[in-house]
Scaffold this motif. Structure first.
Motif: not given
Length: 155
Positions: A49-57
């Motif tokens: 979820v963190l990797e998808q929520a933040v651009p270029f996570g």
């Protein structure tokens, strides 16, 4: 009790959620066939979820871990070792993802591609489980080539 303290062991084991989160896409066919296997993905869901929520996570997380943990001599060695080993495993998975998306995706989702994808997922799952168990035992997970590269970078 010999070896690193328990908090270092837990943080070292936690690092292996990074490759597990990137391996989940390869296990989609297995998740469809064996729904109970989806429980393997639960620990890695916050990271996904963190990797998808933040651009270029994924890139941001990689850089943060590498610069703040691996390259920081104040961080204990067992944590640095496990984080760098998890990063190297993750780099291999990212390269495999790129290969799948560019070379194999046009071929469709045939039996051979699903089998290769399942093999990558199961191999990564076993590698992560082995590494987590070794980390919790207070030992280095000795993975050929990867562990040697980690030691060369840390010394």
């Amino acid at each position: 009790m010999e070896g690193p303290p328990i908090w270092q062991r837990l943080l070292g084991a936690l690092a292996y959620l990074l490759p597990l989160s990137d391996a989940l896409r390869f296990g989609q066919a297995l998740f469809d066939m064996f729904p109970l296997l989806q429980w393997v993905a639960v620990p890695a869901l916050p990271l996904v979820v963190l990797e998808q929520a933040v651009p270029f996570g994924g890139l941001v997380l990689f850089l943060l871990l590498f610069l703040l943990v691996v390259r920081n001599p104040k961080v204990p060695y067992p944590i640095r070792f496990n984080v760098l080993q998890a990063i190297l495993i993750d780099i291999v998975l990212v390269l495999l993802t790129l290969a799948f998306d560019t070379v194999l995706a046009p071929l469709g989702a045939g039996f051979a591609i699903r089998t290769l994808s399942n093999t990558i997922f199961l191999g990564t799952l076993l590698l992560v489980l082995f590494s987590v168990v070794q980390s919790l035992r207070g030992k280095e997970a000795d993975i050929p080539t990867v562990s040697e590269a980690v030691r060369m970078q840390l010394f």
